[in-house]
Write a protein that holds these residues in place. Structure first.
Motif, short mmCIF file in Angstrom:
data_model
loop_
_atom_site.label_atom_id
_atom_site.label_comp_id
_atom_site.label_asym_id
_atom_site.label_seq_id
_atom_site.Cartn_x
_atom_site.Cartn_y
_atom_site.Cartn_z
N ASP A 190 -2.15 -96.56 50.44
CA ASP A 190 -1.91 -97.29 51.68
C ASP A 190 -0.78 -98.31 51.55
OD1 ASP A 190 -3.97 -95.97 53.04
OD2 ASP A 190 -5.46 -97.32 52.17
N GLY A 191 -0.20 -98.42 50.37
CA GLY A 191 0.93 -99.33 50.16
C GLY A 191 2.24 -98.57 50.05
N SER A 192 3.31 -99.30 49.84
CA SER A 192 4.64 -98.70 49.70
C SER A 192 5.36 -99.39 48.54
CB SER A 192 5.46 -98.86 50.98
OG SER A 192 4.82 -98.25 52.08
N TYR A 193 6.08 -98.58 47.75
CA TYR A 193 6.73 -99.10 46.56
C TYR A 193 8.08 -98.39 46.36
CZ TYR A 193 2.00 -100.76 45.67
OH TYR A 193 0.78 -101.38 45.80
N GLY A 194 9.08 -99.15 45.99
CA GLY A 194 10.39 -98.57 45.73
C GLY A 194 11.16 -99.40 44.73
N ALA B 187 15.95 -100.53 46.76
CA ALA B 187 14.51 -100.55 46.55
C ALA B 187 13.74 -100.46 47.88
CB ALA B 187 14.12 -101.84 45.81
N ILE B 188 14.22 -101.16 48.90
CA ILE B 188 13.55 -101.13 50.20
C ILE B 188 13.68 -99.75 50.85
CG2 ILE B 188 13.62 -102.09 52.54
CD1 ILE B 188 14.43 -104.78 51.24
N ALA C 37 13.98 -96.95 49.16
CA ALA C 37 13.10 -96.07 48.39
C ALA C 37 11.64 -96.25 48.78
CB ALA C 37 13.28 -96.33 46.91
N ALA C 38 11.27 -97.47 49.20
CA ALA C 38 9.90 -97.72 49.65
C ALA C 38 9.67 -97.24 51.08
CB ALA C 38 9.59 -99.22 49.56
N GLN C 39 10.73 -96.81 51.74
CA GLN C 39 10.69 -96.35 53.13
C GLN C 39 10.18 -97.45 54.06
OE1 GLN C 39 8.53 -92.62 53.33
NE2 GLN C 39 9.93 -91.60 51.92
N ARG C 40 10.69 -98.68 53.81
CA ARG C 40 10.29 -99.81 54.64
C ARG C 40 11.54 -100.58 55.08
NH1 ARG C 40 4.60 -100.70 53.71
NH2 ARG C 40 4.74 -102.41 55.18
N ILE C 41 12.54 -99.85 55.55
CA ILE C 41 13.81 -100.46 55.96
C ILE C 41 13.58 -101.49 57.06
CG2 ILE C 41 16.08 -100.00 56.97
CD1 ILE C 41 15.92 -97.18 55.74
N GLY C 42 14.20 -102.64 56.88
CA GLY C 42 14.08 -103.71 57.86
C GLY C 42 12.89 -104.61 57.66
N GLU C 43 12.09 -104.35 56.63
CA GLU C 43 10.91 -105.17 56.36
C GLU C 43 11.11 -106.00 55.09
OE1 GLU C 43 7.02 -103.28 56.97
OE2 GLU C 43 8.12 -101.45 57.51
N VAL C 44 10.35 -107.08 54.99
CA VAL C 44 10.41 -107.96 53.83
C VAL C 44 9.26 -107.60 52.89
CG1 VAL C 44 10.24 -110.35 53.02
CG2 VAL C 44 11.46 -109.83 55.15
N LEU D 206 7.69 -104.28 46.49
CA LEU D 206 6.28 -103.94 46.54
C LEU D 206 5.68 -104.36 47.88
CD1 LEU D 206 6.97 -103.91 43.46
CD2 LEU D 206 4.64 -104.72 43.04
N PHE D 207 5.05 -103.39 48.55
CA PHE D 207 4.31 -103.62 49.79
C PHE D 207 2.87 -103.18 49.54
CE2 PHE D 207 8.71 -102.82 50.95
CZ PHE D 207 8.99 -103.70 52.00
#
Length: 394
Positions: free
Chosen positions: A93-97, A118-119, A121-128, A190-191
């Protein structure tokens, strides 16, 4: 979220990775969503990277060298100078890159590139990210922290350490999924699906001696209060730290318990000192440090003890666990390599203090030549002789 740690004696990179792989596969047949590999330079970084890619793939793979070895909840492994430690996270349920870049002639830009990669790769573009785990070559850490903050904001949680070798000869290494570096930066975004907490402090207190920086260039301190820095420092330490004669003199070991510090803020009236570790004394009276100082900085002579470095690690770990809600899945520990060398014969006491604080959970500790973290009430900073604990909640 599940976390597992494992350590190998090291030396042969393929055997070490195979040992970690067997242990992690017994925990979960899936590849980890995040894998941190930290190792002493007696194990070849290129071979370790290649073996890790072969066994674990090129996902969120984060590697960095550590002084003499590593420690986990099962023990400190610093005898061979080749140990390998791994921390694996499974968190569907998390995301990591992870991203990396050569520092080149622009460390700020390299840090930006690695963070952006890294962001992505985590597939969380635009997020902190909730946490950035950082490994960087010693020398330009302040610029790297600024580069990361320029991408993800000034209040971002950036934690990690400068890669190290066994004798300050420059053999340190860093790697991400696609590159191996000797002078690079590795950033993992790390998300995690669970909340966490991180504490970053030192085990030192100020003495009564203080002065102002009157001449400095980057990390080369020339004068304190208009006098040669090495002479002032020699006097402040009661003559316990040597001065150079005709040749530059390494004072890294001598200064591990008596660094310099500057106040960055006060919390409830108590000053927080960010430390700078003197490394080399020069015949001209100047000192090389492992952190930047600025002209006009007020600096203090700091003092630590072996006992304070044992107990501080456990206190910081306890604070991180309690702030994460009490029940945690695991933790990442950063413990200054200079402190470890000064405490080499008592590292099992340090490990025990952390185990007592965190309980029966997996954690990986690395020994670094510079530490990055967020001081109480402040923003991400680079310092020396620091300790951090980052706990992942349940």
């Amino acid at each position: 979220m599940r976390i597992r740690t494992m350590q190998a004696v090291g030396g042969d990179p393929e055997e070490s990775v195979a040992e970690l792989h067997r242990a992690f596969r017994s925990e979960d047949q899936r590849r980890p969503d995040f894998l941190a590999l930290h190792f002493a330079v007696g194990t070849d970084a290129v071979g370790l990277h290649n073996a890790a890619i072969d066994k674990f793939g090129d996902g969120a793979l984060h590697g960095g060298s550590s002084c003499l070895g590593i420690m986990t909840e099962t023990g400190a492994n610093i005898e061979t100078g080749a140990a390998v430690g791994g921390l694996a996270i499974w968190d569907a349920d998390g995301s990591y890159g992870t991203g990396s870049a050569e520092l080149g002639n622009n460390a700020f830009k390299a840090a930006q590139q690695a963070t952006e990669a890294a962001i992505v790769a985590a597939q969380r573009i635009g997020e902190v990210p909730d946490l950035v785990w950082l490994t960087v070559a010693p020398g330009r850490e302040e610029q790297v922290v600024d580069g990361i903050r320029s991408v993800i904001g000034p209040s971002a949680l950036i934690v990690g350490g400068s890669s190290a070798d066994n004798d300050v000869s420059g053999q340190w290494a860093q790697f991400g999924p696609s590159q191996i570096h000797g002078d690079g930066v590795v950033v993992s975004a790390l998300f995690p699906s669970t909340p966490g907490s991180s504490f970053y402090q030192s085990g030192y207190a100020p003495t009564g001696d203080s002065g102002r920086v009157t001449r400095v260039s980057g990390r080369r301190l020339f004068e304190i209060d208009g006098q040669p820095a090495a002479e002032v420092y020699h006097r402040w330490t009661g003559g316990s730290v040597s001065m150079a004669n005709a040749e530059p003199l390494s004072i890294l070991a001598e200064t591990a318990l008596c660094p310099l510090g500057r106040i960055t803020r006060e919390i409830a009236g108590v000053p927080f000192h960010l430390l700078a570790h003197p490394a080399v004394a020069y015949p001209d009276g100047s000192l090389d440090l492992f952190a930047d100082l600025n002209h006009g900085d007020q600096i203090w002579q700091m003092q630590g003890s072996a006992d304070s470095l044992v107990t501080r690690a456990g206190r910081i770990a306890r604070q991180a666990r309690e702030d994460a809600g009490g029940a945690i899945s695991g933790a990442l520990i950063v413990y200054c390599g200079g402190c470890m060398l000064a405490m080499r014969g008592r590292m099992d006491e340090v490990r025990s203090s952390i185990v007592d604080a965190l309980g029966e959970v997996p954690w990986l500790g690395v020994f670094t030549f510079g530490e990055q973290g967020v001081p109480p009430g402040g923003a991400a900073s680079h310092g020396n002789l620091m300790i951090s604990c980052t706990a992942f909640g349940k």
